[in-house]
Design a protein around this motif. Structure first.
Motif, PDB file in Angstrom:
ATOM      1  N   ILE A 297       0.744  -1.237  -0.038  1.00  0.00           N
ATOM      2  CA  ILE A 297       0.245  -0.241  -0.345  1.00  0.00           C
ATOM      3  C   ILE A 297       0.854   1.683   0.014  1.00  0.00           C
ATOM      4  CG2 ILE A 297      -2.028   1.305   1.092  1.00  0.00           C
ATOM      5  CD1 ILE A 297      -3.070  -1.084   2.346  1.00  0.00           C
ATOM      6  N   ASP A 298       1.584   0.991   1.323  1.00  0.00           N
ATOM      7  CA  ASP A 298       2.858   2.181   1.182  1.00  0.00           C
ATOM      8  C   ASP A 298       3.421   2.577  -0.407  1.00  0.00           C
ATOM      9  OD1 ASP A 298       1.942   2.991   3.505  1.00  0.00           O
ATOM     10  OD2 ASP A 298       3.352   1.919   4.675  1.00  0.00           O
ATOM     11  N   SER A 299       3.845   2.196  -0.919  1.00  0.00           N
ATOM     12  CA  SER A 299       4.502   1.415  -2.285  1.00  0.00           C
ATOM     13  C   SER A 299       4.089   2.667  -3.048  1.00  0.00           C
ATOM     14  CB  SER A 299       5.139  -0.118  -2.868  1.00  0.00           C
ATOM     15  OG  SER A 299       6.041   0.580  -3.677  1.00  0.00           O
ATOM     16  N   ASN A 300       1.877   1.632  -3.323  1.00  0.00           N
ATOM     17  CA  ASN A 300       1.992   2.823  -4.284  1.00  0.00           C
ATOM     18  C   ASN A 300       0.994   4.416  -4.065  1.00  0.00           C
ATOM     19  OD1 ASN A 300       0.031   0.613  -6.845  1.00  0.00           O
ATOM     20  ND2 ASN A 300       0.492  -0.875  -4.223  1.00  0.00           N
ATOM     21  N   LEU A 301       1.015   4.276  -2.675  1.00  0.00           N
ATOM     22  CA  LEU A 301       1.062   6.224  -2.550  1.00  0.00           C
ATOM     23  C   LEU A 301       1.960   6.293  -2.595  1.00  0.00           C
ATOM     24  CD1 LEU A 301      -1.351   5.226   0.629  1.00  0.00           C
ATOM     25  CD2 LEU A 301      -1.698   5.987  -1.188  1.00  0.00           C
ATOM     26  N   ASP A 302       3.553   5.699  -2.473  1.00  0.00           N
ATOM     27  CA  ASP A 302       4.813   6.926  -2.906  1.00  0.00           C
ATOM     28  C   ASP A 302       4.937   7.013  -4.618  1.00  0.00           C
ATOM     29  OD1 ASP A 302       5.856   6.756   0.107  1.00  0.00           O
ATOM     30  OD2 ASP A 302       6.717   4.849  -0.561  1.00  0.00           O
ATOM     31  N   ALA A 303       4.723   6.128  -4.867  1.00  0.00           N
ATOM     32  CA  ALA A 303       4.128   6.887  -6.561  1.00  0.00           C
ATOM     33  C   ALA A 303       3.207   7.946  -6.587  1.00  0.00           C
ATOM     34  CB  ALA A 303       3.506   6.182  -7.392  1.00  0.00           C
ATOM     35  N   THR A 304       2.450   8.581  -5.535  1.00  0.00           N
ATOM     36  CA  THR A 304       1.131   9.308  -5.925  1.00  0.00           C
ATOM     37  C   THR A 304       1.995  10.635  -5.086  1.00  0.00           C
ATOM     38  OG1 THR A 304      -0.760   7.958  -5.631  1.00  0.00           O
ATOM     39  CG2 THR A 304      -0.555  10.655  -6.050  1.00  0.00           C
ATOM     40  N   TRP A 305       2.282  10.149  -4.366  1.00  0.00           N
ATOM     41  CA  TRP A 305       3.335  11.303  -3.753  1.00  0.00           C
ATOM     42  C   TRP A 305       4.323  12.093  -4.350  1.00  0.00           C
ATOM     43  CZ3 TRP A 305      -0.676  11.031  -1.193  1.00  0.00           C
ATOM     44  CH2 TRP A 305      -1.122  10.385  -0.631  1.00  0.00           C
ATOM     45  N   ILE A 306       5.057  11.945  -5.256  1.00  0.00           N
ATOM     46  CA  ILE A 306       6.658  11.680  -6.405  1.00  0.00           C
ATOM     47  C   ILE A 306       5.145  12.383  -7.562  1.00  0.00           C
ATOM     48  CG2 ILE A 306       8.411  11.379  -7.740  1.00  0.00           C
ATOM     49  CD1 ILE A 306       8.087   8.658  -6.323  1.00  0.00           C
ATOM     50  N   LEU A 307       4.467  11.837  -7.706  1.00  0.00           N
ATOM     51  CA  LEU A 307       4.146  12.373  -8.620  1.00  0.00           C
ATOM     52  C   LEU A 307       3.210  13.898  -8.171  1.00  0.00           C
ATOM     53  CD1 LEU A 307       2.441  12.425 -11.857  1.00  0.00           C
ATOM     54  CD2 LEU A 307       0.587  11.737 -11.113  1.00  0.00           C
ATOM     55  N   LYS A 308       2.765  14.019  -7.198  1.00  0.00           N
ATOM     56  CA  LYS A 308       2.591  15.832  -6.684  1.00  0.00           C
ATOM     57  C   LYS A 308       3.786  16.158  -7.175  1.00  0.00           C
ATOM     58  CE  LYS A 308       0.685  18.099  -3.242  1.00  0.00           C
ATOM     59  NZ  LYS A 308       0.245  17.942  -1.166  1.00  0.00           N
ATOM     60  N   GLU A 309       4.372  16.130  -6.577  1.00  0.00           N
ATOM     61  CA  GLU A 309       5.812  17.364  -6.930  1.00  0.00           C
ATOM     62  C   GLU A 309       5.677  17.366  -8.132  1.00  0.00           C
ATOM     63  OE1 GLU A 309       9.901  16.166  -4.915  1.00  0.00           O
ATOM     64  OE2 GLU A 309       8.282  14.451  -4.223  1.00  0.00           O
ATOM     65  N   ILE A 310       5.990  16.668  -8.926  1.00  0.00           N
ATOM     66  CA  ILE A 310       5.992  17.180 -10.386  1.00  0.00           C
ATOM     67  C   ILE A 310       4.893  17.579 -11.078  1.00  0.00           C
ATOM     68  CG2 ILE A 310       5.855  15.639 -13.739  1.00  0.00           C
ATOM     69  CD1 ILE A 310       6.813  13.241 -11.603  1.00  0.00           C
ATOM     70  N   VAL A 311       3.580  17.383 -10.150  1.00  0.00           N
ATOM     71  CA  VAL A 311       2.512  17.932 -10.261  1.00  0.00           C
ATOM     72  C   VAL A 311       2.701  19.746 -10.434  1.00  0.00           C
ATOM     73  CG1 VAL A 311       0.000  19.105 -10.653  1.00  0.00           C
ATOM     74  CG2 VAL A 311       0.917  16.940 -11.122  1.00  0.00           C
ATOM     75  N   PHE A 312       3.226  20.069  -9.096  1.00  0.00           N
ATOM     76  CA  PHE A 312       3.777  21.748  -8.962  1.00  0.00           C
ATOM     77  C   PHE A 312       5.377  22.517  -9.220  1.00  0.00           C
ATOM     78  CE2 PHE A 312       0.025  20.563  -6.153  1.00  0.00           C
ATOM     79  CZ  PHE A 312      -0.239  21.585  -5.792  1.00  0.00           C
ATOM     80  N   HIS A 313       5.348  21.184 -10.072  1.00  0.00           N
ATOM     81  CA  HIS A 313       6.642  22.108 -10.881  1.00  0.00           C
ATOM     82  C   HIS A 313       7.058  21.915 -12.314  1.00  0.00           C
ATOM     83  CE1 HIS A 313       8.903  20.446  -7.196  1.00  0.00           C
ATOM     84  NE2 HIS A 313      10.127  21.624  -7.558  1.00  0.00           N
ATOM     85  N   LEU A 314       5.619  22.303 -12.508  1.00  0.00           N
ATOM     86  CA  LEU A 314       4.939  22.109 -13.647  1.00  0.00           C
ATOM     87  C   LEU A 314       5.178  23.930 -14.562  1.00  0.00           C
ATOM     88  CD1 LEU A 314       1.613  19.584 -14.861  1.00  0.00           C
ATOM     89  CD2 LEU A 314       4.504  19.884 -15.455  1.00  0.00           C
ATOM     90  N   ASP A 315       4.744  24.369 -13.426  1.00  0.00           N
ATOM     91  CA  ASP A 315       4.605  26.055 -13.983  1.00  0.00           C
ATOM     92  C   ASP A 315       5.875  26.397 -14.018  1.00  0.00           C
ATOM     93  OD1 ASP A 315       5.095  25.670 -11.189  1.00  0.00           O
ATOM     94  OD2 ASP A 315       3.340  27.038  -9.806  1.00  0.00           O
ATOM     95  N   THR A 316       7.081  26.148 -13.022  1.00  0.00           N
ATOM     96  CA  THR A 316       8.678  26.389 -13.023  1.00  0.00           C
ATOM     97  C   THR A 316       8.992  25.664 -14.472  1.00  0.00           C
ATOM     98  OG1 THR A 316       8.968  26.012 -10.532  1.00  0.00           O
ATOM     99  CG2 THR A 316      10.691  25.766 -11.965  1.00  0.00           C
ATOM    100  N   LEU A 317       8.769  24.277 -14.353  1.00  0.00           N
ATOM    101  CA  LEU A 317       8.518  24.224 -15.894  1.00  0.00           C
ATOM    102  C   LEU A 317       8.656  25.062 -17.187  1.00  0.00           C
ATOM    103  CD1 LEU A 317      10.235  21.355 -17.679  1.00  0.00           C
ATOM    104  CD2 LEU A 317       7.789  20.546 -17.414  1.00  0.00           C
ATOM    105  N   ILE A 318       7.455  25.333 -17.084  1.00  0.00           N
ATOM    106  CA  ILE A 318       6.817  26.242 -18.598  1.00  0.00           C
ATOM    107  C   ILE A 318       7.802  27.480 -18.575  1.00  0.00           C
ATOM    108  CG2 ILE A 318       4.861  27.950 -18.979  1.00  0.00           C
ATOM    109  CD1 ILE A 318       2.550  25.476 -18.113  1.00  0.00           C
TER     110      ILE A 318
END
Length: 224
Positions: A123-144
């Motif tokens: 369960i934790d391993s699955n959720l960890d993937a989402t927490w990493i994804l959140k970091e990506i989404v919150f860096h999209l504005d900086t990426l642009i």
């Protein structure tokens, strides 16, 4: 502040990030449910499941608001079709959390001590993937702002790679969990076995959905 932000204070990215906040709230609530569902009574399980459903509904409202307010053509570095595809993949995470919660209110599952430790790791391993994804989404504005290049692009590529590794790791853990479940099959009723099996499969959708969204974002880097 970039030109798009000055023209449109509430950018599509800010909505996408708000949606991600709701998605992560769904999954955090799901983690709470997964930590107690074999011990708590059905009423407690239903109470937490209701909270997950309410958060999923909030995410849907944000998703629908984005879809209805996003113009067919707009001044933005991510085109409309790609943006909506990323949004839909992200929304699948909230839907998955609700689907899992709905499974757990069908019937009180018996505890399986032999499965417990590896199940929580899964369960934790699955959720960890989402927490990493959140970091990506919150860096999209900086990426642009960086025109999809520079150190921030390297950082996002690294995190996308981290998610693919996490999804693979999670799949390996799932095989171990299912193997243990099948070894206990004779001690379970048919309905309990099927419900446990469906629960394990549905949990695995979390890292799969996170990987799909991460890879879709990664495609933007290849086209710039």
């Amino acid at each position: 502040m970039n030109l798009f932000s000055s023209l449109f204070p509430r950018t599509p990215l800010s909505h996408l990030q708000l949606h991600m906040e709701k998605v992560c709230a769904c999954l955090a609530k799901l983690k709470e449910l997964c930590s107690i569902f074999v011990e708590a009574d059905l009423k407690k399980i239903e109470q937490i499941a209701k909270g997950i459903s309410e958060l999923e509904h909030d995410a849907d409202l944000i998703k629908n608001d984005i879809r209805s307010s996003l113009p067919k053509s707009f001044l933005f570095s991510i085109d409309r079709i790609n943006f909506l595809e990323i949004l839909n993949l992200q929304d699948d995470l909230a839907d998955t959390a609700e689907d899992i919660a709905d499974l757990l209110i069908l019937k009180k599952l018996p505890p399986l001590p032999a499965l417990e430790e590896k199940l929580h790791e899964y369960i934790d391993s699955n959720l960890d993937a989402t927490w990493i994804l959140k970091e990506i989404v919150f860096h999209l504005d900086t990426l642009i702002e960086a025109s999809f290049g520079g150190p921030v692009a390297v950082k996002i590529k690294t995190k996308i790679h981290d998610i693919t590794l996490k999804e693979h790791e999670t799949d390996l853990i799932k095989k171990e969990v299912k193997k243990t479940l099948f070894s206990l099959a004779d001690t379970l009723s048919f309905s309990d076995f099927i419900l446990w099996l469906n629960f394990i499969e549905e949990i695995g959708r979390i890292s799969h959905c996170a990987e799909k969204e991460a890879l879709r974002i990664g495609m933007l880097l290849k086209t710039k």
